[in-house]
Design a protein around this motif. Structure first.
Motif, short mmCIF file in Angstrom:
data_model
loop_
_atom_site.label_atom_id
_atom_site.label_comp_id
_atom_site.label_asym_id
_atom_site.label_seq_id
_atom_site.Cartn_x
_atom_site.Cartn_y
_atom_site.Cartn_z
N LEU A 173 73.27 -19.29 0.80
CA LEU A 173 74.25 -19.01 1.84
C LEU A 173 73.68 -19.32 3.22
O LEU A 173 74.39 -19.84 4.09
CB LEU A 173 74.70 -17.56 1.74
CG LEU A 173 75.41 -17.19 0.43
CD1 LEU A 173 75.82 -15.72 0.44
CD2 LEU A 173 76.62 -18.08 0.17
N LEU A 174 72.42 -19.01 3.45
CA LEU A 174 71.79 -19.37 4.72
C LEU A 174 71.74 -20.89 4.88
O LEU A 174 71.95 -21.41 5.98
CB LEU A 174 70.38 -18.78 4.79
CG LEU A 174 70.29 -17.27 5.03
CD1 LEU A 174 68.89 -16.76 4.72
CD2 LEU A 174 70.66 -16.93 6.48
N ALA A 175 71.47 -21.58 3.79
CA ALA A 175 71.43 -23.04 3.83
C ALA A 175 72.80 -23.60 4.21
O ALA A 175 72.91 -24.49 5.06
CB ALA A 175 70.97 -23.59 2.47
N PRO A 214 67.44 -25.19 15.28
CA PRO A 214 67.41 -23.89 14.59
C PRO A 214 67.34 -22.70 15.55
O PRO A 214 67.94 -21.66 15.29
CB PRO A 214 66.15 -23.98 13.72
CG PRO A 214 65.95 -25.44 13.50
CD PRO A 214 66.38 -26.08 14.78
N ILE A 215 66.61 -22.84 16.65
CA ILE A 215 66.54 -21.74 17.63
C ILE A 215 67.90 -21.55 18.29
O ILE A 215 68.40 -20.43 18.41
CB ILE A 215 65.51 -22.03 18.74
CG1 ILE A 215 64.19 -22.55 18.17
CG2 ILE A 215 65.28 -20.80 19.61
CD1 ILE A 215 63.17 -22.92 19.23
N VAL A 216 68.49 -22.65 18.71
CA VAL A 216 69.73 -22.60 19.49
C VAL A 216 70.88 -21.99 18.68
O VAL A 216 71.68 -21.21 19.21
CB VAL A 216 70.08 -24.01 19.98
CG1 VAL A 216 71.47 -24.06 20.60
CG2 VAL A 216 69.04 -24.49 20.99
N VAL A 217 70.98 -22.33 17.40
CA VAL A 217 72.14 -21.90 16.60
C VAL A 217 71.84 -20.67 15.74
O VAL A 217 72.71 -20.22 15.00
CB VAL A 217 72.63 -23.05 15.69
CG1 VAL A 217 72.91 -24.30 16.51
CG2 VAL A 217 71.63 -23.36 14.58
N TYR A 218 70.64 -20.12 15.83
CA TYR A 218 70.20 -19.10 14.88
C TYR A 218 71.11 -17.87 14.80
O TYR A 218 71.49 -17.44 13.71
CB TYR A 218 68.78 -18.68 15.21
CG TYR A 218 68.01 -18.07 14.05
CD1 TYR A 218 67.99 -18.69 12.80
CD2 TYR A 218 67.30 -16.89 14.19
CE1 TYR A 218 67.29 -18.15 11.75
CE2 TYR A 218 66.58 -16.34 13.14
CZ TYR A 218 66.58 -16.97 11.92
OH TYR A 218 65.88 -16.44 10.88
N PRO A 219 71.51 -17.25 15.92
CA PRO A 219 72.38 -16.08 15.80
C PRO A 219 73.70 -16.37 15.09
O PRO A 219 74.15 -15.59 14.24
CB PRO A 219 72.61 -15.67 17.26
CG PRO A 219 71.40 -16.18 17.98
CD PRO A 219 71.10 -17.50 17.31
N GLU A 220 74.33 -17.51 15.42
CA GLU A 220 75.59 -17.87 14.78
C GLU A 220 75.38 -18.21 13.31
O GLU A 220 76.22 -17.89 12.45
CB GLU A 220 76.23 -19.05 15.51
CG GLU A 220 76.78 -18.70 16.89
CD GLU A 220 75.70 -18.44 17.92
OE1 GLU A 220 75.91 -17.59 18.80
OE2 GLU A 220 74.64 -19.10 17.85
N LEU A 221 74.26 -18.85 13.01
CA LEU A 221 73.92 -19.18 11.63
C LEU A 221 73.90 -17.93 10.76
O LEU A 221 74.51 -17.89 9.68
CB LEU A 221 72.55 -19.87 11.62
CG LEU A 221 71.90 -20.39 10.35
CD1 LEU A 221 70.76 -21.32 10.73
CD2 LEU A 221 71.34 -19.30 9.46
N VAL A 222 73.23 -16.89 11.21
CA VAL A 222 73.12 -15.65 10.43
C VAL A 222 74.48 -14.99 10.30
O VAL A 222 74.84 -14.48 9.23
CB VAL A 222 72.09 -14.70 11.06
CG1 VAL A 222 72.06 -13.37 10.31
CG2 VAL A 222 70.71 -15.33 11.05
N THR A 223 75.28 -15.01 11.36
CA THR A 223 76.62 -14.42 11.30
C THR A 223 77.49 -15.13 10.27
O THR A 223 78.21 -14.49 9.49
CB THR A 223 77.29 -14.48 12.69
OG1 THR A 223 76.53 -13.70 13.61
CG2 THR A 223 78.71 -13.93 12.64
N VAL A 224 77.44 -16.45 10.25
CA VAL A 224 78.23 -17.22 9.28
C VAL A 224 77.76 -16.92 7.85
O VAL A 224 78.57 -16.76 6.94
CB VAL A 224 78.17 -18.72 9.58
CG1 VAL A 224 78.80 -19.54 8.44
CG2 VAL A 224 78.87 -19.04 10.90
N ALA A 225 76.45 -16.84 7.63
CA ALA A 225 75.93 -16.52 6.30
C ALA A 225 76.42 -15.15 5.84
O ALA A 225 76.79 -14.96 4.68
CB ALA A 225 74.41 -16.57 6.30
N GLU A 226 76.41 -14.17 6.74
CA GLU A 226 76.90 -12.83 6.40
C GLU A 226 78.37 -12.88 6.00
O GLU A 226 78.79 -12.22 5.04
CB GLU A 226 76.70 -11.88 7.58
CG GLU A 226 75.25 -11.57 7.89
CD GLU A 226 75.07 -10.86 9.22
OE1 GLU A 226 74.04 -10.19 9.39
OE2 GLU A 226 75.95 -10.99 10.10
#
Length: 346
Positions: A173-175, A214-226
Motif C-alpha cells: 500500500l505504501l508502494a 520522497p521528502i516533498v510528498v511524504y506526508p501525503e504519501l502516508v495519508t493516501v496509504a492509510e
C-alpha cells in the motif's frame, strides 16, 4: 569453546549485519573478514554500503556468541536476520541507490567512537525522528535537517504505526501510494495546493529535483496509504467503502481521500485519475450474490493485521516502484500511461 569478544559494541536499531560485523571487528582490532569467516562465511572483506551478510540459524548463533548478545536481541536490532538464509552464510549485493543509508550523524556522536552505522533501507531513505533529519543518498545532501518540515517527521511516526497495524501488506500500500504521489508530482496535477513547492523552498531547492521527491510528498504519501488500507479492509469482506455489499461507490472513497488531504478541488479537477487507476487494479472480484451472503466483518477487524489482496497476493520486499501495481516510474514521462480497461471498478 568461543567466547564473547573483549570489546562489545551497542546495537543500533535497523542496522545491517555487514555494518554490525564491521563495527564489532574494528572495536576489537580485527578485520571484518575474521568475523565473517568465524560465523561461517567466506573470508573476505565486506563493504556495508555495497553488500549485506545473510545469516542462517548457525551463523546467527555464532555472531551471538562473539557479540555477547542473544539471538533474539540481534534479530530485534538487525532486520535482515529476521528472515534467516538457508544454507551457508553468504553476501548479497544491495541494489544501486538502495539498501542502506548512513545513521543519523547526531545519533552516532559519542557512540562506537563516532563511527556511524549503516541502516537497512530498501527505499534508499529513512527519517530520524529523534533529531528530525532526513537520511538518504544525495551526496552532500545525504542528511538534511527537517526542522522546518515537522510534518515529514510526523509522517514517519504515522508510517511506523501504520506498518505495525497493517502488517506486511503495508509495504504494497505504501508502494502504491508513493506511485500515486509520483504521478501527481510528475504531471504537475494537484501540486499539493502549493505545499510541495514550499517544502522544496525550505530544502533550499531552486528547481525540482528527483532525489527530493520522497521528502516533498511524504506526508501525503502516508495519508493516501492509510486511506487505501481503509478501503482494502472493506474489500477483504466483500464490502464497499461505505459498508454496502451491492455497490462500491468508488467516487465516495476518492472524495474522502481528497478531504483527508485537504485537496478536494484539485482531485475533482483531474487529480483523481491516479486514484482511479489504482481502484481499477484493486477492483472487487467477489460476485454480488456472494457479497450478500457473506458475513459482516468481525469485531475489532480494523485493529488486526491485513491479509494480502490481489494484485498483491504475495507481499514482496523491494523498492516501492518495483513492488507497486502501478506501472509508471519517477523521472519518466507520464504521457504513455493508459487506462487498463474502461470505466470504473464494479
Amino acid at each position: 569453546m568461543a567466547r564473547a569478544l573483549p570489546v562489545q559494541v551497542g546495537l543500533v536499531a535497523g542496522e545491517s549485519v555487514a555494518s554490525f560485523i564491521g563495527c564489532l571487528a574494528a572495536a576489537n582490532g580485527l578485520r571484518a573478514a575474521d568475523i565473517l569467516e568465524y560465523v561461517g562465511g567466506a573470508r573476505r572483506e565486506i563493504d556495508p554500503q555495497k553488500v549485506e551478510v545473510r545469516l542462517g540459524a548457525v551463523g546467527l548463533q555464532e555472531l551471538s556468541v562473539l557479540s555477547g548478545r542473544s539471538p533474539e536481541q540481534l534479530q530485534r536490532a538487525l532486520p535482515t536476520t529476521r528472515r534467516q538464509a538457508a544454507g551457508a552464510v553468504r553476501t548479497v549485493a544491495w541494489p544501486v541507490g538502495g539498501g542502506v543509508v548512513q545513521q543519523c550523524e547526531m545519533c552516532c556522536r559519542g557512540r562506537r567512537g563516532g563511527v556511524p552505522a549503516w541502516l537497512v533501507s530498501l527505499q534508499g531513505f529513512d527519517v530520524c525522528t529523534r533529531h528530525a533529519r532526513w537520511l538518504g543518498h544525495a551526496g552532500s545532501r545525504s542528511q538534511l535537517s527537517l526542522a522546518e518540515l515537522p510534518e515529514v517527521v510526523r509522517a514517519q511516526e504515522r508510517r511506523r504505526r501504520f506498518e505495525q497495524r497493517v502488517g506486511p501488506y503495508a509495504q504494497a500500500l505504501l508502494a502504491d501510494a508513493f506511485q500515486v504521489a509520483v504521478y501527481w508530482w510528475s504531471c504537475g496535477q494537484m501540486a499539493a495546493a502549493g505545499r510541495w513547492a514550499r517544502r522544496e523552498e525550505r530544502l533550499g531547492l531552486t528547481r525540482r529535483r528527483l532525489w527530493a521527491v520522497p521528502i516533498v510528498v511524504y506526508p501525503e504519501l502516508v495519508t493516501v496509504a492509510e486511506a487505501m488500507a481503509v478501503r482494502e479492509r472493506q474489500r477483504c469482506y466483500g464490502r464497499a467503502f461505505d459498508g454496502q455489499t451491492t455497490r462500491w461507490h468508488t467516487g465516495r472513497w476518492t472524495q474522502w481521500v481528497g478531504e483527508r488531504l485537504e485537496l478536494s478541488q484539485e482531485l475533482a479537477a483531474g487529480g483523481e485519475r491516479a486514484l482511479n487507476l489504482w481502484l481499477m487494479a484493486h477492483r472487487n472480484s467477489i460476485p454480488v450474490v456472494a457479497r450478500l451472503a457473506g458475513t459482516a466483518p468481525p469485531p475489532g477487524y480494523r485493529a488486526q493485521q491485513m491479509q494480502a489482496l490481489a494484485p498483491h497476493r504475495r507481499p514482496v520486499e523491494g523498492r516501492w516502484e518495483e513492488v507497486s501495481c502501478l506501472p509508471w516510474r519517477l523521472g519518466a514521462p507520464m504521457t504513455s500511461v493508459t487506462w487498463q480497461g474502461e470505466g470504473f471498478p464494479a
